[in-house]
Motif scaffolding. Structure first.
Motif, short mmCIF file in Angstrom:
data_model
loop_
_atom_site.label_atom_id
_atom_site.label_comp_id
_atom_site.label_asym_id
_atom_site.label_seq_id
_atom_site.Cartn_x
_atom_site.Cartn_y
_atom_site.Cartn_z
N ARG A 38 -67.01 -16.17 15.11
CA ARG A 38 -66.77 -14.78 14.69
C ARG A 38 -68.08 -14.02 14.55
O ARG A 38 -68.14 -12.82 14.83
CB ARG A 38 -66.01 -14.77 13.36
CG ARG A 38 -64.54 -15.18 13.49
CD ARG A 38 -63.78 -14.92 12.21
NE ARG A 38 -64.23 -15.76 11.11
CZ ARG A 38 -63.78 -16.99 10.86
NH1 ARG A 38 -62.86 -17.53 11.66
NH2 ARG A 38 -64.24 -17.69 9.85
N GLY B 176 -69.55 -13.60 18.44
CA GLY B 176 -68.71 -13.08 19.53
C GLY B 176 -68.34 -14.09 20.59
O GLY B 176 -67.97 -13.72 21.70
N ARG C 250 -76.15 -16.22 19.79
CA ARG C 250 -76.06 -14.82 20.26
C ARG C 250 -76.71 -14.67 21.63
O ARG C 250 -76.23 -13.91 22.47
CB ARG C 250 -76.71 -13.88 19.23
CG ARG C 250 -75.84 -13.65 18.01
CD ARG C 250 -76.50 -12.72 17.01
NE ARG C 250 -75.58 -12.41 15.93
CZ ARG C 250 -75.94 -12.18 14.68
NH1 ARG C 250 -77.23 -12.21 14.35
NH2 ARG C 250 -75.05 -11.90 13.76
N GLN D 45 -74.32 -16.02 24.15
CA GLN D 45 -73.22 -15.06 24.38
C GLN D 45 -73.68 -13.92 25.30
O GLN D 45 -72.96 -13.53 26.22
CB GLN D 45 -72.73 -14.51 23.04
CG GLN D 45 -71.45 -13.69 23.13
CD GLN D 45 -71.69 -12.25 23.54
OE1 GLN D 45 -72.77 -11.71 23.30
NE2 GLN D 45 -70.70 -11.63 24.18
#
Length: 283
Positions: free
Chosen positions: A15, A18, A56, A59
């Motif tokens: 969460r 992402g 991150r 992602q």
């Protein structure tokens, strides 16, 4: 059980960054993003706060379809911005080549639709009447046009190949001028502009982009040809370093794209707009 407040479960990390829990489990299995701790009794994965930044980055890189091995290389050099930028620049060239390949296939399909598949199977040794001579010139224009795409699709070209690509684009446009329709002429101008943009030559890219738009406007050509005429002007201005004009013409292309009848054609225009150099997506 090391489940203190500093550790994150798979769901919590997913969460926060992402990603999906399924993706995180896959990245663990392939050794890309290994959790700090795995509970031996339950098999639950826990991640340290220092892994949030890495997750991150994963992602972001996977969102542009960077291959896993290259994502792994980026994670191995988080402080080497030049190295990461080099990998992304090479990836961008691959994506552009893929886009050019799709566009080339689209144009080749258009030629087959317009000329008929059987026209590609005719005997080249038959006597040349005016009709067959015109057909030969049309076929030559199409072959040159498609040849430009094949060169443009290459991720790296020699200087000689750049020269060949440029001359073939002009030769194709010349032959379309003899036997083509206004649509063929506008597409020929568009291709000349794109070749000059690829070669970083802004002034001729702008010239041919303007001519392509003039032909569209003079002959009431709309749909995706008009949108791509605007796109070519946006790209040429971007190559010239004029970000304001590049954005203005991009907005024109976006407006024209709304009127494109086929969803796939509209998506192709939007994807092409995203490849304009030095212009972040703003729509």
């Amino acid at each position: 059980m090391a489940d203190g407040p500093e550790l994150l479960t798979v769901g919590q990390l997913a969460r926060r960054v992402g990603l999906t829990a399924k993706a995180l489990r896959h990245y663990d299995r392939v050794g890309l993003l290994v959790p700090t701790l795995v509970d031996p009794d339950t098999g639950y994965r826990f991640y340290g706060p220092e892994q949030v930044a890495h997750a991150r980055l994963v992602q972001a890189l996977r969102s542009v379809d960077l291959p896993l091995e290259q994502v792994r290389a980026c994670l191995a050099m988080p402080d080497d911005r030049a190295g990461v930028q080099q990998l992304l620049t090479a990836h961008r060239r691959r994506l552009q080549a893929r886009l050019d390949r799709v566009r080339g296939e689209l144009h080749r399909t258009d030629h087959l639709i317009e000329d008929g598949v059987t026209a590609q199977m005719t005997d080249q040794d038959t006597q040349h009447t005016p009709a067959t001579a015109a057909g030969d010139e049309r076929r030559m224009a199409a072959d040159l046009f498609n040849g430009v795409w094949r060169l443009m699709e290459k991720e790296s070209r020699s200087v000689e190949e750049d020269d060949r690509m440029l001359h073939m684009a002009h030769a194709s446009r010349h032959h379309w001028g003899q036997v083509g329709t206004a649509v063929n002429l506008s597409r020929g101008e568009w291709q000349c502009s794109r070749v000059y943009a690829v070669l970083g030559r802004a002034e001729p890219a702008l010239h041919h982009a303007r001519r392509g738009l003039e032909i569209c406007q003079a002959h009431n050509i709309a749909d995706w040809d008009l949108a791509f005429a605007y796109e070519s002007l946006a790209r040429a201005h971007a190559v010239a370093g004029d970000k304001e004009q590049a954005r203005a013409w991009t907005e024109q292309a976006l407006a024209a794209a709304e009127d494109i009848a086929e969803d796939e054609d509209r998506e192709l225009v939007l994807t092409d707009l995203e490849s304009i150099p030095a212009q972040p997506r703003f729509w």
